[in-house]
Write a protein that holds these residues in place. Structure first.
Motif, PDB file in Angstrom:
ATOM      1  N   GLU A  28       5.233   4.747   1.071  1.00 14.44           N
ATOM      2  CA  GLU A  28       5.907   5.865   0.412  1.00 14.44           C
ATOM      3  C   GLU A  28       5.162   6.264  -0.871  1.00 14.44           C
ATOM      4  O   GLU A  28       4.869   7.427  -1.102  1.00 14.44           O
ATOM      5  CB  GLU A  28       7.315   5.413   0.059  1.00 14.44           C
ATOM      6  CG  GLU A  28       8.353   6.487   0.138  1.00 14.44           C
ATOM      7  CD  GLU A  28       9.693   5.869  -0.168  1.00 14.44           C
ATOM      8  OE1 GLU A  28      10.267   5.238   0.754  1.00 14.44           O
ATOM      9  OE2 GLU A  28      10.141   5.966  -1.333  1.00 14.44           O
ATOM     10  N   MET A  29       4.817   5.244  -1.645  1.00 12.75           N
ATOM     11  CA  MET A  29       4.106   5.491  -2.907  1.00 12.75           C
ATOM     12  C   MET A  29       2.736   6.117  -2.658  1.00 12.75           C
ATOM     13  O   MET A  29       2.317   7.034  -3.356  1.00 12.75           O
ATOM     14  CB  MET A  29       3.861   4.147  -3.597  1.00 12.75           C
ATOM     15  CG  MET A  29       4.592   4.006  -4.880  1.00 12.75           C
ATOM     16  SD  MET A  29       4.244   2.459  -5.689  1.00 12.75           S
ATOM     17  CE  MET A  29       4.020   1.279  -4.474  1.00 12.75           C
ATOM     18  N   ALA A  30       2.048   5.610  -1.640  1.00 15.80           N
ATOM     19  CA  ALA A  30       0.713   6.118  -1.320  1.00 15.80           C
ATOM     20  C   ALA A  30       0.811   7.596  -0.931  1.00 15.80           C
ATOM     21  O   ALA A  30      -0.002   8.410  -1.383  1.00 15.80           O
ATOM     22  CB  ALA A  30       0.099   5.295  -0.196  1.00 15.80           C
ATOM     23  N   ALA A  31       1.823   7.952  -0.136  1.00 13.84           N
ATOM     24  CA  ALA A  31       1.981   9.349   0.289  1.00 13.84           C
ATOM     25  C   ALA A  31       2.252  10.227  -0.933  1.00 13.84           C
ATOM     26  O   ALA A  31       1.667  11.313  -1.077  1.00 13.84           O
ATOM     27  CB  ALA A  31       3.104   9.464   1.304  1.00 13.84           C
ATOM     28  N   GLN A  32       3.110   9.757  -1.834  1.00 17.07           N
ATOM     29  CA  GLN A  32       3.429  10.554  -3.024  1.00 17.07           C
ATOM     30  C   GLN A  32       2.208  10.765  -3.913  1.00 17.07           C
ATOM     31  O   GLN A  32       2.058  11.786  -4.551  1.00 17.07           O
ATOM     32  CB  GLN A  32       4.523   9.860  -3.846  1.00 17.07           C
ATOM     33  CG  GLN A  32       5.903  10.016  -3.251  1.00 17.07           C
ATOM     34  CD  GLN A  32       6.858   8.941  -3.758  1.00 17.07           C
ATOM     35  OE1 GLN A  32       6.474   8.047  -4.517  1.00 17.07           O
ATOM     36  NE2 GLN A  32       8.109   9.024  -3.322  1.00 17.07           N
ATOM     37  N   ARG A  33       1.347   9.778  -3.961  1.00 16.63           N
ATOM     38  CA  ARG A  33       0.201   9.846  -4.876  1.00 16.63           C
ATOM     39  C   ARG A  33      -1.071  10.330  -4.189  1.00 16.63           C
ATOM     40  O   ARG A  33      -2.127  10.402  -4.828  1.00 16.63           O
ATOM     41  CB  ARG A  33      -0.067   8.463  -5.471  1.00 16.63           C
ATOM     42  CG  ARG A  33       1.026   8.006  -6.390  1.00 16.63           C
ATOM     43  CD  ARG A  33       0.903   6.524  -6.714  1.00 16.63           C
ATOM     44  NE  ARG A  33       2.028   6.091  -7.513  1.00 16.63           N
ATOM     45  CZ  ARG A  33       2.037   6.059  -8.839  1.00 16.63           C
ATOM     46  NH1 ARG A  33       0.972   6.418  -9.508  1.00 16.63           N
ATOM     47  NH2 ARG A  33       3.112   5.665  -9.487  1.00 16.63           N
ATOM     48  N   GLY A  34      -1.003  10.594  -2.893  1.00 13.72           N
ATOM     49  CA  GLY A  34      -2.190  11.039  -2.151  1.00 13.72           C
ATOM     50  C   GLY A  34      -3.235   9.937  -2.050  1.00 13.72           C
ATOM     51  O   GLY A  34      -4.440  10.172  -2.185  1.00 13.72           O
ATOM     52  N   LYS A  35      -2.772   8.695  -1.824  1.00 16.27           N
ATOM     53  CA  LYS A  35      -3.694   7.542  -1.712  1.00 16.27           C
ATOM     54  C   LYS A  35      -3.624   6.939  -0.311  1.00 16.27           C
ATOM     55  O   LYS A  35      -2.652   7.152   0.416  1.00 16.27           O
ATOM     56  CB  LYS A  35      -3.300   6.449  -2.720  1.00 16.27           C
ATOM     57  CG  LYS A  35      -3.205   6.902  -4.161  1.00 16.27           C
ATOM     58  CD  LYS A  35      -4.561   7.173  -4.752  1.00 16.27           C
ATOM     59  CE  LYS A  35      -4.450   7.709  -6.171  1.00 16.27           C
ATOM     60  NZ  LYS A  35      -5.688   8.355  -6.617  1.00 16.27           N
ATOM     61  N   LEU A  36      -4.632   6.162   0.017  1.00 11.22           N
ATOM     62  CA  LEU A  36      -4.612   5.383   1.250  1.00 11.22           C
ATOM     63  C   LEU A  36      -4.030   4.012   0.919  1.00 11.22           C
ATOM     64  O   LEU A  36      -3.936   3.643  -0.257  1.00 11.22           O
ATOM     65  CB  LEU A  36      -6.041   5.237   1.768  1.00 11.22           C
ATOM     66  CG  LEU A  36      -6.724   6.561   2.143  1.00 11.22           C
ATOM     67  CD1 LEU A  36      -8.230   6.372   2.245  1.00 11.22           C
ATOM     68  CD2 LEU A  36      -6.154   7.114   3.439  1.00 11.22           C
ATOM     69  N   PHE A  37      -3.673   3.244   1.944  1.00 16.17           N
ATOM     70  CA  PHE A  37      -3.154   1.899   1.660  1.00 16.17           C
ATOM     71  C   PHE A  37      -3.596   0.908   2.733  1.00 16.17           C
ATOM     72  O   PHE A  37      -3.940   1.305   3.856  1.00 16.17           O
ATOM     73  CB  PHE A  37      -1.639   1.900   1.477  1.00 16.17           C
ATOM     74  CG  PHE A  37      -0.858   2.359   2.675  1.00 16.17           C
ATOM     75  CD1 PHE A  37      -0.700   3.709   2.940  1.00 16.17           C
ATOM     76  CD2 PHE A  37      -0.292   1.440   3.546  1.00 16.17           C
ATOM     77  CE1 PHE A  37       0.013   4.138   4.064  1.00 16.17           C
ATOM     78  CE2 PHE A  37       0.424   1.852   4.668  1.00 16.17           C
ATOM     79  CZ  PHE A  37       0.574   3.209   4.924  1.00 16.17           C
ATOM     80  N   ALA A  38      -3.609  -0.372   2.367  1.00 10.39           N
ATOM     81  CA  ALA A  38      -4.136  -1.391   3.291  1.00 10.39           C
ATOM     82  C   ALA A  38      -3.540  -2.767   3.007  1.00 10.39           C
ATOM     83  O   ALA A  38      -3.057  -3.038   1.903  1.00 10.39           O
ATOM     84  CB  ALA A  38      -5.658  -1.475   3.150  1.00 10.39           C
ATOM     85  N   LEU A  39      -3.631  -3.611   4.032  1.00 11.61           N
ATOM     86  CA  LEU A  39      -3.346  -5.043   3.872  1.00 11.61           C
ATOM     87  C   LEU A  39      -4.724  -5.686   3.782  1.00 11.61           C
ATOM     88  O   LEU A  39      -5.325  -6.075   4.783  1.00 11.61           O
ATOM     89  CB  LEU A  39      -2.542  -5.566   5.077  1.00 11.61           C
ATOM     90  CG  LEU A  39      -2.162  -7.037   5.081  1.00 11.61           C
ATOM     91  CD1 LEU A  39      -1.322  -7.402   3.857  1.00 11.61           C
ATOM     92  CD2 LEU A  39      -1.377  -7.398   6.347  1.00 11.61           C
ATOM     93  N   SER A  40      -5.242  -5.752   2.553  1.00 14.53           N
ATOM     94  CA  SER A  40      -6.669  -6.015   2.388  1.00 14.53           C
ATOM     95  C   SER A  40      -7.068  -7.477   2.570  1.00 14.53           C
ATOM     96  O   SER A  40      -8.270  -7.768   2.634  1.00 14.53           O
ATOM     97  CB  SER A  40      -7.154  -5.484   1.046  1.00 14.53           C
ATOM     98  OG  SER A  40      -6.194  -5.693   0.054  1.00 14.53           O
ATOM     99  N   GLU A  41      -6.092  -8.390   2.631  1.00 12.15           N
ATOM    100  CA  GLU A  41      -6.373  -9.769   3.045  1.00 12.15           C
ATOM    101  C   GLU A  41      -5.106 -10.302   3.681  1.00 12.15           C
ATOM    102  O   GLU A  41      -4.008 -10.130   3.124  1.00 12.15           O
ATOM    103  CB  GLU A  41      -6.708 -10.669   1.847  1.00 12.15           C
ATOM    104  CG  GLU A  41      -8.129 -10.633   1.395  1.00 12.15           C
ATOM    105  CD  GLU A  41      -8.422 -11.674   0.309  1.00 12.15           C
ATOM    106  OE1 GLU A  41      -8.022 -12.842   0.443  1.00 12.15           O
ATOM    107  OE2 GLU A  41      -9.056 -11.295  -0.691  1.00 12.15           O
TER     108      GLU A  41
END
Ligand code: BMA
Length: 391
Positions: A292-305
């Motif tokens: 939700e936060m990523a969509a609001q801020r125009g960012k991508l997101f990941a489970l990086s480890e």
């Protein structure tokens, strides 16, 4: 009237589309970095990429053999994302804290990038205070990123010591210089800077690294992150996709403590190791607020480890437009994994009923390679062959 309405609708749709697209946090991002971001945005509409740390550099039984990959051996395909680690580059060494040569890392980066693979970089930078003390400097030991026991926000504070005005500021700048120099040497055959993901000062919601939450104030962490980004951009490195990263977090507020700001990162990411029902509930909760936060801020997101892979994790994550999940490197060469030896018939006969049941349960347990093959077979997940043509 109809015409005006239609025009208004089109304008609104165009605006919504623009608002949704991922804009680089760096206004001077190179065309290659912009293209990578756009590509990442397209890829996540198709599925979640599988990433593996050190995949093209070391494996469970080999070390720096070009073309080797444990993922490829297990699944027939490379991971979509290849990770590498730069710890101890800052000291001017030729090899990382994991004994991988930086020259080989540079070669691998070019090789994979030119075949349309995606790269991600981590940096277990040594402790700026204790690495200067005499003592044993073994990887992960004295002087390392993990040596934090004597640090606290109010006492000996390594983060404050490297910020402007701190006693290690000049030393730290020399470390950033080495980092910048190395990144400036990552070039394709045309001499253009290779774009990649960089996740500095990771897992900062935990207190196990010198930049961790219990070791400095949130504002100092944010300042360290911003200082590093500005420094690298100041060196002409506009090819880096920065990732902001925490360890386990349970709320949006928790995640955002120490956040450097939208102008300093393109990815919001979490590292979380575990398995089982509670872990899955926690990951679901985190990815609800993260997406939700990523969509609001125009960012991508990941489970990086994360690790180990499991059916549960695979199912939970599939509900999100998450860019990737990454499992950490295989058997570190310094600490080889004990090899499993099947018991002989004689040993089997000697086992008690309880031992026998335990052994059989172990045999039924899915093995890491089986889990990796299950991920490869799942259409929600993408490996190298699945992404190489997505542009
Ligand atoms: C850790 C471990 C260490 C390693 C470090 C950096 O999680 O795998 O052995 O040195 O990552 O790669």
């Amino acid at each position: 009237m109809k015409k005006i309405l239609l025009t208004l609708l089109c304008a609104a749709a165009a605006f919504a589309l623009r608002a949704q697209s991922i804009q680089p946090s760096d206004p001077e991002a190179t065309p290659e970095a912009r293209q990578l971001l756009e590509r990442l945005d397209k890829i996540r509409q198709k599925g979640i990429m599988y990433g593996h740390q050190d995949d093209l550099l070391t494996g469970s039984t080999w070390f720096e053999v070009e073309g080797n990959s444990d993922t490829k051996t297990a699944t027939g395909d490379f991971p979509a994302i290849a990770g590498c680690e730069l710890g101890e580059l800052e000291l001017g060494f030729d090899r990382s804290l994991d004994s991988v040569s930086f020259a080989q890392i540079r070669k691998m980066a070019k090789w994979f990038y030119e075949r349309d693979g995606i790269l991600t970089v981590s940096w277990h930078v040594v402790n700026p205070i204790t690495s200067q003390w005499p003592g044993i400097k073994e990887p992960n030991g004295a002087g390392s990123a993990w040596e934090v026991e004597m640090l606290s926000a109010d006492g000996l504070n390594a983060v404050r010591s490297v910020l402007p005005g701190g006693e290690n500021h000049a030393l730290f700048n020399s470390w950033l210089d080495r980092l910048a120099k190395f990144f400036l040497s990552w070039r394709d055959s045309e001499g253009k800077l290779i774009p990649f993901l960089f996740r500095p000062y990771h897992e900062h919601s935990g207190s196990f690294f010198w930049w961790g939450r219990g070791r400095c104030y949130d504002e100092e962490y944010a300042a360290l992150f911003r200082y590093t980004v500005d420094y690298l951009r100041g060196r002409g490195l506009h090819n880096i996709i920065f990732m902001y990263n925490t360890d386990k977090v349970y709320s949006r507020e928790d995640f955002l403590r120490g956040y450097p700001g939208d102008a300093y990162c393109d990815f919001l990411s979490i590292d979380w190791y575990g398995s089982g029902a509670e872990f899955e509930r926690n990951v679901k909760n985190a990815f609800d607020f993260l997406s939700e936060m990523a969509a609001q801020r125009g960012k991508l997101f990941a489970l990086s480890e994360c690790g180990p892979l499991s059916d549960g994790l695979q199912r939970v994550l599939a509900d999100y437009k998450c860019s990737y999940l990454l499992t950490w490197r295989n058997a570190p060469p310094r600490h080889p994994m004990p090899q499993f030896k099947a018991p002989t018939a004689k040993q089997l006969n000697k086992m008690s009923a309880e031992e026998r049941a335990r052994y059989e349960a172990f045999l039924r347990m899915p093995k890491p390679d089986d889990l990796l093959r299950a991920l490869k077979a799942d259409p929600h997940y993408l490996f190298y062959e699945d992404i190489k043509d997505i542009r």
